[in-house]
Scaffold this motif. Structure first.
Motif, short mmCIF file in Angstrom:
data_model
loop_
_atom_site.label_atom_id
_atom_site.label_comp_id
_atom_site.label_asym_id
_atom_site.label_seq_id
_atom_site.Cartn_x
_atom_site.Cartn_y
_atom_site.Cartn_z
N ILE A 13 43.26 67.07 14.60
CA ILE A 13 42.40 66.72 13.47
C ILE A 13 41.82 67.96 12.80
CG2 ILE A 13 40.30 66.35 14.86
CD1 ILE A 13 41.41 64.49 11.65
N MET A 14 41.56 69.02 13.59
CA MET A 14 41.06 70.27 12.99
C MET A 14 42.14 70.91 12.11
SD MET A 14 38.97 71.66 16.30
CE MET A 14 38.52 73.26 15.68
N ARG A 15 43.39 70.82 12.56
CA ARG A 15 44.49 71.35 11.75
C ARG A 15 44.64 70.52 10.47
NH1 ARG A 15 48.39 70.92 15.32
NH2 ARG A 15 47.77 72.83 16.37
N ALA A 16 44.49 69.21 10.60
CA ALA A 16 44.56 68.33 9.43
C ALA A 16 43.46 68.67 8.43
CB ALA A 16 44.46 66.87 9.86
N GLU A 17 42.24 68.91 8.95
CA GLU A 17 41.12 69.29 8.08
C GLU A 17 41.42 70.61 7.34
OE1 GLU A 17 38.19 68.32 7.04
OE2 GLU A 17 37.75 66.53 8.20
N ALA A 18 42.00 71.56 8.06
CA ALA A 18 42.31 72.85 7.44
C ALA A 18 43.31 72.68 6.30
CB ALA A 18 42.87 73.81 8.49
N TYR A 19 44.35 71.87 6.53
CA TYR A 19 45.32 71.61 5.46
C TYR A 19 44.64 70.93 4.28
CZ TYR A 19 49.48 72.77 8.28
OH TYR A 19 50.44 73.41 9.01
N GLU A 40 45.26 57.14 20.33
CA GLU A 40 45.29 55.68 20.33
C GLU A 40 45.19 55.11 21.76
OE1 GLU A 40 47.92 52.01 18.43
OE2 GLU A 40 48.66 54.07 18.33
N GLY A 41 44.22 54.24 21.95
CA GLY A 41 44.07 53.54 23.20
C GLY A 41 43.45 54.32 24.34
N ASN A 42 42.97 55.57 24.07
CA ASN A 42 42.41 56.35 25.16
C ASN A 42 40.88 56.47 25.11
OD1 ASN A 42 41.88 58.23 23.17
ND2 ASN A 42 43.20 59.82 23.97
N GLY A 43 40.26 55.69 24.22
CA GLY A 43 38.80 55.66 24.17
C GLY A 43 38.14 56.84 23.51
N GLN A 44 38.91 57.67 22.81
CA GLN A 44 38.34 58.85 22.15
C GLN A 44 37.77 58.48 20.78
OE1 GLN A 44 38.55 62.47 23.37
NE2 GLN A 44 38.42 61.08 25.11
N GLU A 45 36.68 57.71 20.79
CA GLU A 45 36.10 57.23 19.53
C GLU A 45 35.55 58.37 18.68
OE1 GLU A 45 36.15 54.56 17.86
OE2 GLU A 45 36.98 53.17 19.32
N ASN A 46 35.01 59.41 19.31
CA ASN A 46 34.52 60.55 18.52
C ASN A 46 35.65 61.16 17.69
OD1 ASN A 46 31.75 60.77 19.02
ND2 ASN A 46 32.12 61.66 21.03
N MET A 47 36.82 61.33 18.31
CA MET A 47 37.96 61.88 17.59
C MET A 47 38.45 60.90 16.52
SD MET A 47 38.54 64.91 18.66
CE MET A 47 36.76 65.06 18.90
N ALA A 48 38.44 59.61 16.85
CA ALA A 48 38.86 58.61 15.88
C ALA A 48 37.95 58.62 14.65
CB ALA A 48 38.86 57.22 16.51
N CYS A 50 36.32 61.24 13.56
CA CYS A 50 36.67 62.45 12.80
C CYS A 50 37.90 62.18 11.94
CB CYS A 50 36.93 63.61 13.75
SG CYS A 50 35.47 64.24 14.59
N CYS A 51 38.86 61.44 12.50
CA CYS A 51 40.05 61.05 11.73
C CYS A 51 39.65 60.17 10.54
CB CYS A 51 41.04 60.32 12.61
SG CYS A 51 41.85 61.33 13.87
N ASP A 52 38.76 59.22 10.79
CA ASP A 52 38.31 58.32 9.73
C ASP A 52 37.66 59.09 8.58
OD1 ASP A 52 39.15 56.26 11.36
OD2 ASP A 52 37.14 55.70 12.01
N TRP A 85 27.80 56.86 17.34
CA TRP A 85 29.01 56.53 16.60
C TRP A 85 28.67 55.80 15.29
CZ3 TRP A 85 32.21 54.39 21.33
CH2 TRP A 85 32.53 55.48 22.17
N ILE A 86 27.67 54.94 15.33
CA ILE A 86 27.23 54.25 14.11
C ILE A 86 26.71 55.27 13.10
CG2 ILE A 86 25.56 52.62 13.13
CD1 ILE A 86 27.78 51.25 14.69
N ASN A 87 26.01 56.29 13.59
CA ASN A 87 25.49 57.33 12.70
C ASN A 87 26.62 58.09 12.01
OD1 ASN A 87 22.89 56.65 13.42
ND2 ASN A 87 22.64 58.34 14.87
N ILE A 88 27.69 58.38 12.77
CA ILE A 88 28.84 59.07 12.18
C ILE A 88 29.51 58.17 11.14
CG2 ILE A 88 31.10 60.08 12.63
CD1 ILE A 88 30.07 60.82 15.43
N TRP A 89 29.62 56.89 11.45
CA TRP A 89 30.18 55.93 10.48
C TRP A 89 29.34 55.91 9.20
CZ3 TRP A 89 27.85 51.74 8.18
CH2 TRP A 89 28.68 50.88 7.46
N SER A 90 28.00 55.89 9.34
CA SER A 90 27.11 55.88 8.18
C SER A 90 27.29 57.12 7.33
CB SER A 90 25.65 55.77 8.64
OG SER A 90 25.40 54.56 9.31
N ALA A 91 27.43 58.28 8.01
CA ALA A 91 27.62 59.53 7.28
C ALA A 91 28.94 59.53 6.51
CB ALA A 91 27.58 60.70 8.26
N THR A 92 29.99 59.00 7.15
CA THR A 92 31.29 58.91 6.50
C THR A 92 31.22 58.04 5.25
OG1 THR A 92 32.48 59.21 8.58
CG2 THR A 92 33.68 58.13 6.81
#
Length: 320
Positions: A13-19, A40-48, A50-52, A85-92
Protein backbone atom coordinates in the motif's frame (compact mmCIF):
# COMPACT_ATOMS: atom_id res chain seq x y z
CA UNK A 1 8.10 -12.09 10.83
CA UNK A 2 9.19 -9.83 13.67
CA UNK A 3 5.63 -8.58 14.20
CA UNK A 4 4.06 -12.00 13.63
CA UNK A 5 2.14 -10.85 10.59
CA UNK A 6 0.94 -7.50 11.90
CA UNK A 7 1.21 -4.87 9.18
CA UNK A 8 1.12 -7.40 6.36
CA UNK A 9 0.47 -5.54 3.10
CA UNK A 10 2.08 -2.29 4.31
CA UNK A 11 4.82 -2.33 1.68
CA UNK A 12 2.25 -2.83 -1.07
CA UNK A 13 0.00 0.00 0.00
CA UNK A 14 2.94 2.36 0.61
CA UNK A 15 4.20 1.64 -2.90
CA UNK A 16 0.70 2.25 -4.25
CA UNK A 17 0.58 5.60 -2.40
CA UNK A 18 3.94 6.59 -3.88
CA UNK A 19 2.74 5.85 -7.41
CA UNK A 20 -0.49 7.76 -6.77
CA UNK A 21 1.34 10.81 -5.43
CA UNK A 22 3.27 10.93 -8.71
CA UNK A 23 0.12 10.64 -10.80
CA UNK A 24 0.91 7.09 -11.99
CA UNK A 25 -2.64 5.83 -11.66
CA UNK A 26 -2.33 2.47 -13.43
CA UNK A 27 0.69 1.46 -11.35
CA UNK A 28 -1.07 2.69 -8.19
CA UNK A 29 -4.17 0.67 -9.04
CA UNK A 30 -2.16 -2.52 -9.63
CA UNK A 31 -0.34 -2.18 -6.29
CA UNK A 32 -3.61 -1.31 -4.55
CA UNK A 33 -5.31 -4.48 -5.79
CA UNK A 34 -2.22 -6.49 -4.84
CA UNK A 35 -2.41 -5.06 -1.32
CA UNK A 36 -6.10 -5.91 -1.02
CA UNK A 37 -5.35 -9.47 -2.19
CA UNK A 38 -2.45 -9.88 0.25
CA UNK A 39 -4.49 -8.91 3.32
CA UNK A 40 -7.80 -10.53 2.37
CA UNK A 41 -9.17 -12.66 5.19
CA UNK A 42 -6.25 -12.15 7.58
CA UNK A 43 -7.85 -9.54 9.85
CA UNK A 44 -5.53 -6.70 8.84
CA UNK A 45 -8.23 -4.02 9.08
CA UNK A 46 -5.71 -1.21 9.57
CA UNK A 47 -4.11 -2.08 6.23
CA UNK A 48 -7.53 -2.48 4.61
CA UNK A 49 -8.47 1.01 5.79
CA UNK A 50 -5.24 2.38 4.29
CA UNK A 51 -6.25 0.71 1.03
CA UNK A 52 -9.73 2.25 1.29
CA UNK A 53 -8.24 5.71 1.80
CA UNK A 54 -6.22 5.41 -1.41
CA UNK A 55 -9.05 3.76 -3.36
CA UNK A 56 -11.48 6.61 -2.74
CA UNK A 57 -8.91 9.25 -3.74
CA UNK A 58 -7.88 7.26 -6.81
CA UNK A 59 -11.55 7.12 -7.86
CA UNK A 60 -11.52 10.92 -8.19
CA UNK A 61 -8.98 10.64 -11.02
CA UNK A 62 -9.55 7.23 -12.59
CA UNK A 63 -12.24 4.60 -13.12
CA UNK A 64 -11.90 1.88 -10.51
CA UNK A 65 -14.45 -0.68 -9.40
CA UNK A 66 -16.20 0.20 -6.16
CA UNK A 67 -15.77 -2.56 -3.55
CA UNK A 68 -18.41 -1.10 -1.23
CA UNK A 69 -20.03 2.20 -0.37
CA UNK A 70 -18.94 4.25 2.62
CA UNK A 71 -22.12 3.19 4.40
CA UNK A 72 -21.48 -0.51 3.77
CA UNK A 73 -17.91 -0.18 5.01
CA UNK A 74 -19.09 1.63 8.13
CA UNK A 75 -21.55 -1.16 8.94
CA UNK A 76 -18.77 -3.74 8.54
CA UNK A 77 -16.51 -1.84 10.95
CA UNK A 78 -19.24 -1.45 13.56
CA UNK A 79 -19.18 -5.22 14.08
CA UNK A 80 -15.61 -4.99 15.41
CA UNK A 81 -16.40 -2.36 18.08
CA UNK A 82 -13.08 -0.63 17.38
CA UNK A 83 -13.33 3.15 17.70
CA UNK A 84 -9.89 3.72 16.13
CA UNK A 85 -11.04 2.05 12.91
CA UNK A 86 -14.23 4.13 12.89
CA UNK A 87 -12.08 7.25 13.27
CA UNK A 88 -10.00 6.26 10.24
CA UNK A 89 -13.21 5.64 8.27
CA UNK A 90 -14.49 9.11 9.29
CA UNK A 91 -11.24 10.73 8.18
CA UNK A 92 -11.40 8.93 4.83
CA UNK A 93 -14.98 10.09 4.23
CA UNK A 94 -14.16 13.63 5.32
CA UNK A 95 -11.21 13.95 2.95
CA UNK A 96 -13.05 12.41 0.01
CA UNK A 97 -16.16 14.55 0.35
CA UNK A 98 -14.11 17.69 1.02
CA UNK A 99 -12.30 17.14 -2.28
CA UNK A 100 -15.68 16.62 -3.98
CA UNK A 101 -17.08 19.80 -2.39
CA UNK A 102 -19.97 17.82 -0.89
CA UNK A 103 -19.79 19.23 2.62
CA UNK A 104 -23.21 17.86 3.55
CA UNK A 105 -21.78 14.31 3.37
CA UNK A 106 -18.80 14.92 5.66
CA UNK A 107 -19.08 12.97 8.96
CA UNK A 108 -20.16 15.19 11.83
CA UNK A 109 -16.98 14.75 13.86
CA UNK A 110 -15.12 16.55 11.03
CA UNK A 111 -17.93 18.76 9.73
CA UNK A 112 -18.52 20.18 13.23
CA UNK A 113 -14.80 20.08 14.07
CA UNK A 114 -14.96 17.83 17.12
CA UNK A 115 -11.53 16.23 16.78
CA UNK A 116 -10.84 17.01 20.43
CA UNK A 117 -13.50 14.42 21.29
CA UNK A 118 -11.66 11.70 19.35
CA UNK A 119 -9.05 9.45 20.91
CA UNK A 120 -6.18 9.92 18.45
CA UNK A 121 -2.70 8.54 19.04
CA UNK A 122 -0.13 11.34 18.88
CA UNK A 123 1.68 10.16 15.70
CA UNK A 124 -1.59 10.27 13.76
CA UNK A 125 -2.75 13.68 14.94
CA UNK A 126 -1.01 15.81 12.24
CA UNK A 127 -2.67 13.72 9.52
CA UNK A 128 -6.12 14.12 11.07
CA UNK A 129 -5.60 17.88 11.41
CA UNK A 130 -4.49 18.10 7.78
CA UNK A 131 -7.74 16.36 6.77
CA UNK A 132 -9.66 18.81 8.96
CA UNK A 133 -7.92 21.63 7.03
CA UNK A 134 -9.34 20.19 3.81
CA UNK A 135 -12.79 20.28 5.38
CA UNK A 136 -12.31 23.91 6.42
CA UNK A 137 -11.33 24.74 2.82
CA UNK A 138 -14.45 23.04 1.47
CA UNK A 139 -16.55 24.96 4.01
CA UNK A 140 -14.97 28.28 2.98
CA UNK A 141 -13.42 28.83 6.43
CA UNK A 142 -10.15 30.05 4.93
CA UNK A 143 -9.01 32.12 7.91
CA UNK A 144 -9.22 28.98 10.06
CA UNK A 145 -6.77 27.18 7.78
CA UNK A 146 -4.32 30.06 7.94
CA UNK A 147 -4.64 30.47 11.71
CA UNK A 148 -3.81 26.81 12.34
CA UNK A 149 -0.92 26.51 9.90
CA UNK A 150 2.01 27.87 11.95
CA UNK A 151 1.52 25.39 14.79
CA UNK A 152 0.84 22.52 12.39
CA UNK A 153 4.00 23.17 10.39
CA UNK A 154 6.04 23.40 13.58
CA UNK A 155 4.78 20.01 14.77
CA UNK A 156 5.39 18.45 11.35
CA UNK A 157 8.96 19.74 11.28
CA UNK A 158 9.65 18.32 14.75
CA UNK A 159 8.19 14.94 13.75
CA UNK A 160 9.75 14.93 10.24
CA UNK A 161 6.32 14.71 8.58
CA UNK A 162 7.36 16.20 5.24
CA UNK A 163 4.32 14.98 3.31
CA UNK A 164 1.84 16.44 5.80
CA UNK A 165 3.85 19.69 5.76
CA UNK A 166 3.50 19.79 1.99
CA UNK A 167 -0.27 19.40 2.22
CA UNK A 168 -0.53 22.10 4.90
CA UNK A 169 1.51 24.59 2.86
CA UNK A 170 -0.66 23.99 -0.22
CA UNK A 171 -3.85 24.29 1.83
CA UNK A 172 -2.64 27.51 3.45
CA UNK A 173 -1.60 28.94 0.08
CA UNK A 174 -5.09 28.07 -1.21
CA UNK A 175 -6.69 29.81 1.78
CA UNK A 176 -4.62 32.97 1.27
CA UNK A 177 -5.47 32.95 -2.44
CA UNK A 178 -9.18 32.64 -1.73
CA UNK A 179 -8.94 35.60 0.65
CA UNK A 180 -7.27 37.72 -2.03
CA UNK A 181 -3.84 37.72 -0.35
CA UNK A 182 -1.81 36.65 -3.34
CA UNK A 183 1.69 37.59 -2.16
CA UNK A 184 1.37 35.37 0.93
CA UNK A 185 -0.20 32.62 -1.19
CA UNK A 186 2.54 32.81 -3.82
CA UNK A 187 5.33 32.51 -1.25
CA UNK A 188 3.84 29.34 0.26
CA UNK A 189 3.00 27.74 -3.08
CA UNK A 190 6.49 28.43 -4.45
CA UNK A 191 8.02 26.72 -1.40
CA UNK A 192 5.64 23.76 -1.80
CA UNK A 193 6.46 23.36 -5.50
CA UNK A 194 10.18 23.45 -4.75
CA UNK A 195 9.84 20.81 -2.02
CA UNK A 196 7.63 18.52 -4.12
CA UNK A 197 9.43 18.68 -7.46
CA UNK A 198 12.38 16.60 -6.23
CA UNK A 199 10.18 13.50 -5.96
CA UNK A 200 7.44 14.54 -8.43
CA UNK A 201 4.81 14.67 -5.67
CA UNK A 202 2.09 16.26 -7.80
CA UNK A 203 -1.19 14.98 -6.37
CA UNK A 204 -1.59 17.30 -3.35
CA UNK A 205 -1.54 20.20 -5.82
CA UNK A 206 -3.93 18.48 -8.24
CA UNK A 207 -6.40 17.73 -5.43
CA UNK A 208 -6.45 21.45 -4.57
CA UNK A 209 -6.38 22.67 -8.17
CA UNK A 210 -9.74 24.42 -7.90
CA UNK A 211 -8.23 26.78 -5.32
CA UNK A 212 -4.75 27.34 -6.76
CA UNK A 213 -5.14 27.18 -10.54
CA UNK A 214 -5.18 30.99 -10.92
CA UNK A 215 -2.23 31.22 -8.54
CA UNK A 216 -0.27 28.67 -10.58
CA UNK A 217 -0.56 30.97 -13.60
CA UNK A 218 1.34 33.60 -11.60
CA UNK A 219 3.85 31.51 -9.61
CA UNK A 220 4.37 28.36 -11.65
CA UNK A 221 7.21 27.98 -14.12
CA UNK A 222 5.22 26.72 -17.07
CA UNK A 223 8.42 25.54 -18.74
CA UNK A 224 8.90 23.14 -15.84
CA UNK A 225 7.72 19.59 -16.62
CA UNK A 226 6.64 19.24 -13.00
CA UNK A 227 4.37 22.31 -13.05
CA UNK A 228 3.00 21.14 -16.38
CA UNK A 229 2.18 17.77 -14.80
CA UNK A 230 0.46 19.48 -11.84
CA UNK A 231 -1.73 21.47 -14.22
CA UNK A 232 -2.51 18.39 -16.34
CA UNK A 233 -3.56 16.38 -13.30
CA UNK A 234 -5.52 19.32 -11.90
CA UNK A 235 -7.51 19.62 -15.11
CA UNK A 236 -8.07 15.87 -15.07
CA UNK A 237 -9.51 16.22 -11.58
CA UNK A 238 -11.91 18.91 -12.79
CA UNK A 239 -12.99 16.80 -15.75
CA UNK A 240 -13.52 13.80 -13.51
CA UNK A 241 -15.70 15.91 -11.23
CA UNK A 242 -17.79 16.92 -14.22
CA UNK A 243 -18.31 13.27 -15.12
CA UNK A 244 -19.18 12.27 -11.56
CA UNK A 245 -21.60 15.16 -11.12
CA UNK A 246 -23.12 14.71 -14.55
CA UNK A 247 -22.72 18.42 -15.22
CA UNK A 248 -20.09 21.00 -15.97
CA UNK A 249 -18.31 22.74 -13.13
CA UNK A 250 -19.44 26.09 -14.46
CA UNK A 251 -21.14 27.41 -17.62
CA UNK A 252 -18.77 28.57 -20.35
CA UNK A 253 -19.71 32.24 -19.94
CA UNK A 254 -18.29 32.17 -16.40
CA UNK A 255 -14.91 30.79 -17.48
CA UNK A 256 -13.49 34.34 -17.40
CA UNK A 257 -14.03 34.43 -13.62
CA UNK A 258 -11.58 33.24 -11.00
CA UNK A 259 -12.66 30.53 -8.55
CA UNK A 260 -13.27 33.14 -5.84
CA UNK A 261 -15.32 35.36 -8.19
CA UNK A 262 -17.45 32.41 -9.26
CA UNK A 263 -17.99 31.49 -5.61
CA UNK A 264 -19.29 35.01 -4.96
CA UNK A 265 -21.60 34.78 -7.98
CA UNK A 266 -23.11 31.66 -6.44
CA UNK A 267 -23.77 33.47 -3.17
CA UNK A 268 -25.23 36.44 -5.01
CA UNK A 269 -27.63 34.07 -6.76
CA UNK A 270 -28.84 33.04 -3.29
CA UNK A 271 -29.78 36.72 -2.75
CA UNK A 272 -27.21 37.26 -0.01
CA UNK A 273 -26.27 40.86 0.73
CA UNK A 274 -22.69 42.10 0.42
CA UNK A 275 -22.38 42.00 4.21
CA UNK A 276 -23.69 38.42 4.38
CA UNK A 277 -21.27 37.34 1.65
CA UNK A 278 -18.40 39.03 3.50
CA UNK A 279 -19.27 37.24 6.74
CA UNK A 280 -19.59 33.87 5.01
CA UNK A 281 -16.25 34.18 3.21
CA UNK A 282 -14.34 35.96 5.99
CA UNK A 283 -13.81 39.05 3.80
CA UNK A 284 -14.39 42.73 4.38
CA UNK A 285 -17.48 44.23 2.81
CA UNK A 286 -15.21 46.49 0.76
CA UNK A 287 -13.39 43.45 -0.68
CA UNK A 288 -16.72 41.90 -1.67
CA UNK A 289 -17.76 45.11 -3.45
CA UNK A 290 -14.46 45.10 -5.35
CA UNK A 291 -14.91 41.47 -6.37
CA UNK A 292 -18.46 42.19 -7.58
CA UNK A 293 -17.20 45.16 -9.60
CA UNK A 294 -14.66 42.86 -11.30
CA UNK A 295 -17.34 40.25 -11.95
CA UNK A 296 -19.63 42.72 -13.68
CA UNK A 297 -16.73 44.08 -15.73
CA UNK A 298 -15.59 40.64 -16.91
CA UNK A 299 -19.14 39.59 -17.81
CA UNK A 300 -19.85 42.86 -19.60
CA UNK A 301 -22.78 43.71 -17.31
CA UNK A 302 -23.66 47.41 -17.12
CA UNK A 303 -26.33 49.62 -15.56
CA UNK A 304 -27.41 50.51 -12.05
CA UNK A 305 -27.13 48.09 -9.11
CA UNK A 306 -30.60 46.60 -9.57
CA UNK A 307 -30.12 46.15 -13.32
CA UNK A 308 -26.76 44.46 -12.85
CA UNK A 309 -28.14 42.05 -10.27
CA UNK A 310 -31.07 41.18 -12.53
CA UNK A 311 -28.77 40.51 -15.51
CA UNK A 312 -26.58 38.28 -13.36
CA UNK A 313 -29.64 36.38 -12.11
CA UNK A 314 -30.75 35.83 -15.70
CA UNK A 315 -27.35 34.36 -16.58
CA UNK A 316 -27.53 32.04 -13.58
CA UNK A 317 -31.05 30.95 -14.56
CA UNK A 318 -29.74 30.09 -18.02
CA UNK A 319 -27.12 27.91 -16.33
CA UNK A 320 -29.72 26.12 -14.21
Amino acid sequence: KITEGHGQGAERIMRAEAYFMQGKFTDAHIELESAYAEIEGNGQENMALCCDFLACRLSLFDDIAERYTFEERYNQLLKHHNSAWINIWSATCAYYYALCGRTEKIPDVFASHKLSAMNILSPGKPMYEMIENQVYLAQGAYAKVIGRSTEQLSVCEAMHYALVSLHVRIQTAAAYEMLGKRSEAAKLLTRALTDAEVDNIAMPFAENYRYIKDLLDVTGDHASPFVGEVIRLGKRHEERQKQMNGTSVRPQRFNVLTEREYEIVGLMSERLSNREIAEKLFLTEGSVKQYIKQIYSKLGIEGDIRTKRRQLSEIMEEKN
